[in-house]
Write an enzyme that holds these catalytic residues in place. Structure first.
Site, PDB file in Angstrom:
ATOM      1  N   HIS A 140     -82.886 -74.436  58.270  1.00  0.00           N
ATOM      2  CA  HIS A 140     -83.756 -75.235  59.138  1.00  0.00           C
ATOM      3  C   HIS A 140     -83.476 -74.997  60.616  1.00  0.00           C
ATOM      4  O   HIS A 140     -82.453 -74.428  61.002  1.00  0.00           O
ATOM      5  CB  HIS A 140     -83.619 -76.729  58.815  1.00  0.00           C
ATOM      6  CG  HIS A 140     -82.264 -77.322  59.083  1.00  0.00           C
ATOM      7  ND1 HIS A 140     -81.888 -77.808  60.307  1.00  0.00           N
ATOM      8  CD2 HIS A 140     -81.190 -77.507  58.266  1.00  0.00           C
ATOM      9  CE1 HIS A 140     -80.652 -78.283  60.251  1.00  0.00           C
ATOM     10  NE2 HIS A 140     -80.196 -78.111  59.019  1.00  0.00           N
TER      11      HIS A 140
ATOM     12  N   CYS B 284     -75.959 -77.549  55.431  1.00  0.00           N
ATOM     13  CA  CYS B 284     -77.166 -76.723  55.502  1.00  0.00           C
ATOM     14  C   CYS B 284     -76.993 -75.615  56.543  1.00  0.00           C
ATOM     15  O   CYS B 284     -76.093 -75.656  57.377  1.00  0.00           O
ATOM     16  CB  CYS B 284     -78.379 -77.580  55.838  1.00  0.00           C
ATOM     17  SG  CYS B 284     -78.951 -78.585  54.452  1.00  0.00           S
TER      18      CYS B 284
END
Length: 542
Positions: A434, A453
């Protein structure tokens, strides 16, 4: 061991009995009933010896218990020779030395006296091939047993297929075909051999005894740095005694190959890496070979490769890197390290909401809410029906990590923790790629800051590259959705394999080895496990 010695174990066996056991004599030579009796004994011996291995037992059932190793024909002899030669060369792959196993098999062959003995060695040779081929193609270790973050599942292979292969193909060619075919694996093998030769010759010379060296410096430490970089191939032979322009360029090249800031100054980090011994780099290469074996041979014509130690994310098309960006990985704490696994990217979300993971809610946000109900005001608190909770009427002090009943969500915005786009490959670890509003982190040399992440420095360009396969103007398509401000899911027409790996050693397409630091200490654990399994460095014990 010569090929002849590997094949000629026959003197210890009565030729007639051996041939009878394989059904090799004609009915005119010996009574058919005697031949059938010995053949049945051979079948029973093979079945019993192979009973502990599903793949070996399966092969002989399907093969009608026909021998592939213990015949007196040339094909059987070549199979034996090809197998034993390969077992004698396992160290070339960073696998445990199998010379003792070869000696034991040879001893077992020489000791054959009965049909049962022949059946036992037939099964033993088959098991040796299955074990060797399985280790070579899928790895010696089980990743999840080494570290909790190494959740990669090894691909499986059909052991009976290995036996069919050696039966049906030219034995030496078939044994060579078992070696992983990826260019990376072949490059690592070459680098392993090169480093072993350097290690045998004494290494790269004395270490550099300094905390920091920079252009203009002189003295013994500069000479040691010069000599060491010459030995590593970064600097042509030189008698210069000062930190001159040539040495500065060599330092920059070294820094580039080791994931360091390329400022040409030999600071503490650079000197630490320069002083790493050959044996240390050789261990990294051997670990990388094991890790390469864990991956499926087919990575995908187009795939995404995230190397955690390199802090990069790449799109690879038919072996060529077509896009690359810097990345941030999980912080080096037990609950934030990014895991290693493969999956398939299915879609991206433009203008995403951030649905706060339960672990972050209870560990980070709940204590803040208990002190101040208006804390983290940019996050919405919602009940089970999705209704926004009135903070003023909520008593957060009555809740703990187990009974907190609410969810938390950050709506789409430029300040959203996920930035303006996320890339999804749904997985039970809740890991994805992301955007991020924290752009300054990408300037750091070591980029381990996230909750697990993978954050991307150039997420828009990453999106354009993915969408280019399904849109004539991917940039316009992306920004049309982005400017709407609405959370929008965009499916990828073709799923893209994602491989999140951890490599402290890689070989470039030009054949040069590059090294990275062991950010999470995982490679040290892998090496320790390899050592316990019997892997050793040549000439280095312990």
């Amino acid at each position: 061991m010569t090929r002849a010695s590997a094949g000629n174990f026959m003197p210890g066996i009565k030729a007639g009995l051996f041939a009878l056991a394989l059904g090799g004599l004609t009915a005119g030579t010996v009574a058919s009933s005697a031949q059938a009796e010995i053949s049945a004994a051979f079948r029973q011996a093979v079945a019993e010896a192979a009973s502990g291995s599903d793949s070996v037992a399966k092969f002989y059932r399907e093969n009608g218990y026909q021998a592939i190793w213990t015949g007196s024909d040339e094909a059987s002899r070549q199979r034996r020779n090809a197998l034993l030669a390969a077992l004698n060369e396992t160290s070339a792959h960073g696998l445990p030395d199998r010379s003792a196993e070869v000696s034991a098999l040879m001893q077992q062959m020489r000791g054959v006296r009965t049909t049962r003995d022949i059946g036992s060695i037939e099964a033993a040779l088959s098991q040796a091939l299955v074990d060797y081929a399985t280790e070579l193609q899928t790895g010696l270790l089980v990743p999840s047993r080494i570290d909790g973050g190494m959740v990669r599942k090894k691909h499986t292979v059909d052991g009976s297929g290995f036996l069919a292969g050696i039966r049906d193909q030219q034995p030496y060619a078939y044994m060579r075909s078992l070696v992983p075919v990826s260019p990376q694996y072949r490059g690592l093998m070459r680098e392993k051999l090169r480093l072993e030769q350097i290690l045998a010759a004494g290494g790269w010379g004395p270490a550099v005894n300094a905390k920091k060296l920079e252009p203009g410096d002189q003295g013994p430490a500069v000479i040691a740095l010069r000599n060491r970089l010459m030995a590593m191939g970064y600097l042509q032979r030189s008698a210069a005694r000062s930190y001159d322009a040539a040495l500065e360029k060599a330092v920059q090249d070294f820094q580039s190959d080791h994931g360091l800031e390329t400022d040409g100054v030999a600071g503490a980090g650079t000197i630490t890496e320069v002083n790493k011994p050959v044996s240390n780099r050789l261990k990294s290469i051997i670990v990388a070979m094991e890790r390469e074996r864990w991956l499926k041979p087919d990575r995908g014509e187009r795939h995404i490769l995230v190397n955690q130690t390199d802090f990069t994310a790449k799109i690879v098309d038919n072996g060529d890197v077509t896009f690359e960006t810097r990345s941030v990985i999980g912080k080096n704490t037990h609950d934030r390290r990014s895991p290693e696994f493969s999956d398939e990217m299915e879609h991206m979300v433009i203008n995403p909401s951030w649905y706060v993971p339960r672990s972050i809610i209870t560990k980070e946000y709940l204590p803040k809410l208990q002190s101040n109900p208006n804390a983290v005001g940019h996050i919405q608190i919602t009940d089970r029906r999705g209704r926004v909770v009135n903070r003023g009427s909520a008593d957060f002090s009555q809740y703990n990590a187990r009974n907190f009943p609410f969810s938390m969500r950050q709506p789409p915005s430029s300040r959203n923790a996920l930035g303006l786009v996320k890339f999804m490959f749904p997985n039970k670890y809740n890991i994805y790629l992301h955007d991020t509003p924290q752009k300054s982190l990408f300037a750091r040399e070591v980029r381990a800051f996230s909750h697990g992440c993978i954050r991307l420095a150039q997420p828009f360009e990453f999106a354009y590259a993915l969408l280019a396969k399904q849109s004539e103007n991917p940039k316009d398509f992306f920004h049309r959705i982005l400017s709407s401000g609405k959370e929008t899911k965009v499916a990828l027409e073709q799923k893209v394999p994602v491989h999140i790996i951890y490599r402290t050693a890689v070989v470039t397409r030009k054949g040069r080895a590059e090294f990275r630091r062991d950010v999470y200490g995982r490679d040290a654990k892998v090496w320790a496990a390899l050592e316990r399994a019997g892997v050793v460095l040549p000439g280095v014990q312990g």
